[in-house]
Write a protein that holds these residues in place. Structure first.
Motif, PDB file in Angstrom:
ATOM      1  N   ARG A 251       0.817  -1.214   0.000  1.00 28.27           N
ATOM      2  CA  ARG A 251       0.000   0.000   0.000  1.00 28.27           C
ATOM      3  C   ARG A 251       0.856   1.273   0.000  1.00 28.27           C
ATOM      4  N   HIS A 252       2.126   1.164   0.406  1.00 34.91           N
ATOM      5  CA  HIS A 252       3.011   2.326   0.517  1.00 34.91           C
ATOM      6  C   HIS A 252       4.299   2.064  -0.268  1.00 34.91           C
ATOM      7  N   PRO A 253       4.301   2.334  -1.567  1.00 34.28           N
ATOM      8  CA  PRO A 253       5.453   2.003  -2.420  1.00 34.28           C
ATOM      9  C   PRO A 253       6.784   2.581  -1.948  1.00 34.28           C
ATOM     10  N   GLU A 254       6.778   3.804  -1.408  1.00 33.06           N
ATOM     11  CA  GLU A 254       8.038   4.384  -0.935  1.00 33.06           C
ATOM     12  C   GLU A 254       8.612   3.561   0.217  1.00 33.06           C
ATOM     13  N   GLN A 255       7.742   3.112   1.112  1.00 32.50           N
ATOM     14  CA  GLN A 255       8.212   2.292   2.222  1.00 32.50           C
ATOM     15  C   GLN A 255       8.616   0.901   1.745  1.00 32.50           C
ATOM     16  N   ARG A 256       7.931   0.396   0.732  1.00 34.28           N
ATOM     17  CA  ARG A 256       8.308  -0.898   0.165  1.00 34.28           C
ATOM     18  C   ARG A 256       9.718  -0.822  -0.413  1.00 34.28           C
ATOM     19  N   ALA A 257      10.041   0.290  -1.056  1.00 34.11           N
ATOM     20  CA  ALA A 257      11.388   0.455  -1.605  1.00 34.11           C
ATOM     21  C   ALA A 257      12.433   0.437  -0.494  1.00 34.11           C
ATOM     22  N   ARG A 258      12.118   1.047   0.636  1.00 31.49           N
ATOM     23  CA  ARG A 258      13.044   1.020   1.768  1.00 31.49           C
ATOM     24  C   ARG A 258      13.193  -0.395   2.309  1.00 31.49           C
ATOM     25  N   ALA A 259      12.070  -1.101   2.422  1.00 29.72           N
ATOM     26  CA  ALA A 259      12.114  -2.482   2.903  1.00 29.72           C
ATOM     27  C   ALA A 259      12.972  -3.341   1.989  1.00 29.72           C
ATOM     28  N   PHE A 260      12.753  -3.199   0.673  1.00 28.78           N
ATOM     29  CA  PHE A 260      13.511  -3.990  -0.294  1.00 28.78           C
ATOM     30  C   PHE A 260      14.958  -3.517  -0.394  1.00 28.78           C
ATOM     31  N   GLY A 261      15.234  -2.337   0.146  1.00 29.86           N
ATOM     32  CA  GLY A 261      16.598  -1.835   0.173  1.00 29.86           C
ATOM     33  C   GLY A 261      17.400  -2.334   1.365  1.00 29.86           C
ATOM     34  N   GLY A 262      16.806  -3.223   2.151  1.00 26.06           N
ATOM     35  CA  GLY A 262      17.546  -3.820   3.257  1.00 26.06           C
ATOM     36  C   GLY A 262      17.007  -3.515   4.641  1.00 26.06           C
ATOM     37  N   ARG A 263      15.892  -2.765   4.705  1.00 23.88           N
ATOM     38  CA  ARG A 263      15.371  -2.366   6.007  1.00 23.88           C
ATOM     39  C   ARG A 263      14.389  -3.412   6.552  1.00 23.88           C
TER      40      ARG A 263
END
Length: 393
Positions: A251-263
């Motif tokens: 639901r939150h693509p910007e946060q998904r990018a952070r998650a997939f970036g290692g977070r």
């Protein structure tokens, strides 16, 4: 008209309880539901204080609201989370000797193997159900393996656990099917304990039988209750945490990018705060308690709402935003005080393992919540089904 809170309203409250939680915090921090005979606390400070005040906010009648489940018999199914000190202290100390941080830490490699196997099998199918194919079987396998449950019994234990927690719309008590499922679960664990009494193995059940040092050992009944709690509550919390994490990142693509970036760790923690997998717990007052000018009488049933507390703007800035960069150190998803969840480290480890395996293999994903379904229980918040399609790396 004042705020109304009925946790069994699966159409309104279960779909999105957070607007009601916000009104409770501001308009009725000490809320009374006469029909269902409970009070509710929703502000972070009040929920934390109640968790830590075991003397006045007793757990002796268990954490469940239903009359069939509430009462001194609750410990038979809920183990030490339905006890107060000194009984709780003894039980938790003995269990902790078997359920040690070292034993949990040693599981990390095996947890990754189990997560990798289920994720790989799901990805081979292309389209799959995140809950049925990954989020549910991973914690089931991990905890069952830890306890010593035979592999052939694990799917059935999961089914029985689901049946025991499920509530049909418009109902408030456990169904006959749910009660029967509880009895079957107890039977499974009784057989497991009896088997380990005859012959010890390298598993938690055997360790529980040998947990006593200079005090009375755990009885079979106590071990059965703990295993029921571990396999039931432990599975549900992790399953819903994984599903909720995937949903809110979607639901939150910007946060998904952070998650997939290692977070990954931040993803797990913020999801616990933002959409708490176990949003309610019950306590019983041992004496009159006054809060915010309202007196709750001795004997009152008080519902603590960590799901509401985790979005209290008094503690969390921009509490209604899903943000992996925030400080989540004050979240109360696993409780606080003497009843802080013994399995919190394991649940976090399992969730991180599954999400890490997905991130390593998936470039992107899409969900179809409309084709899925939510769990219908006031004690757990998450999905029963969540179809997922992925783009692999």
């Amino acid at each position: 008209m004042g705020v109304t809170f009925n946790p069994y309203d699966f159409h309104e409250v279960d779909a999105d309880p957070y607007p009601v939680y916000a009104r409770l915090r501001e308009e009725a921090p000490v809320y009374r539901n006469e029909e269902l005979d409970f009070w509710a606390l929703s502000r972070h400070a009040d929920v934390v204080a109640a968790f830590r005040d075991a003397a006045r906010f007793s757990s002796a009648n268990g954490p469940l609201l239903e009359r069939r489940a509430w009462g001194p018999q609750a410990r038979k199914a809920m183990s030490f989370i339905a006890m107060d000190p000194p009984e709780h202290t003894r039980m938790r100390r003995l269990v902790s000797r078997a359920f040690t941080p070292r034993r949990i830490a040693e599981l990390e490699g095996r947890i990754r193997e189990i997560a990798r196997r289920h994720v790989a099998a799901a990805l081979e199918r292309g389209g799959f159900d995140l809950i049925r194919d990954i989020a549910a079987p991973v914690p089931t396998d991990v905890i069952s393996e830890l306890a010593g449950v035979p592999e052939a019994d694990r799917a059935e234990l999961r089914r029985l656990g689901d049946a025991a927690l499920h509530r049909e719309p418009g109902t408030q008590e456990i169904s006959r099917e749910g009660a029967a499922a509880l009895l079957e679960l107890v039977g499974h664990f009784a057989a497991l304990v009896a088997d380990r009494r005859r012959e010890r193995r390298d598993d938690l059940t055997s360790a529980l039988l040998d947990a006593a040092a200079d005090e009375d050992p755990l009885t079979d009944e106590e071990i059965i209750a703990f295993l029921h709690l571990l396999v039931g509550a432990g599975n549900e919390t992790t399953t819903n945490l994984i599903g909720n994490a995937a949903y809110w990142a979607w639901r939150h693509p910007e946060q998904r990018a952070r998650a997939f970036g290692g977070r990954i760790a931040a993803w797990v923690e913020e999801t616990q705060r933002y959409d708490t997998a176990a949003p309610t717990q019950l306590r019983t007052l041992t004496e009159d308690v006054e809060l915010h000018g309202t007196r709750m009488p001795a004997g009152a049933r008080v519902m603590l709402l960590p799901g509401a507390a985790n979005r209290d703007p008094r503690v969390f800035d921009r509490a209604e935003e899903y943000d992996l960069d925030r400080d989540t150190s004050e979240l109360v998803s696993f409780g606080s005080g003497p009843h802080f969840c013994l399995g919190a480290a394991l649940a976090r480890m399992e969730a991180r393992a599954v999400l890490s395996e997905l991130v390593e293999r998936v470039a992107g994903y899409d969900l179809d919540p409309a084709a899925g379904s939510r769990r219908q229980s006031i004690y757990i918040r998450g999905f029963a089904s969540l179809p997922m399609t992925v783009t692999t790396r």
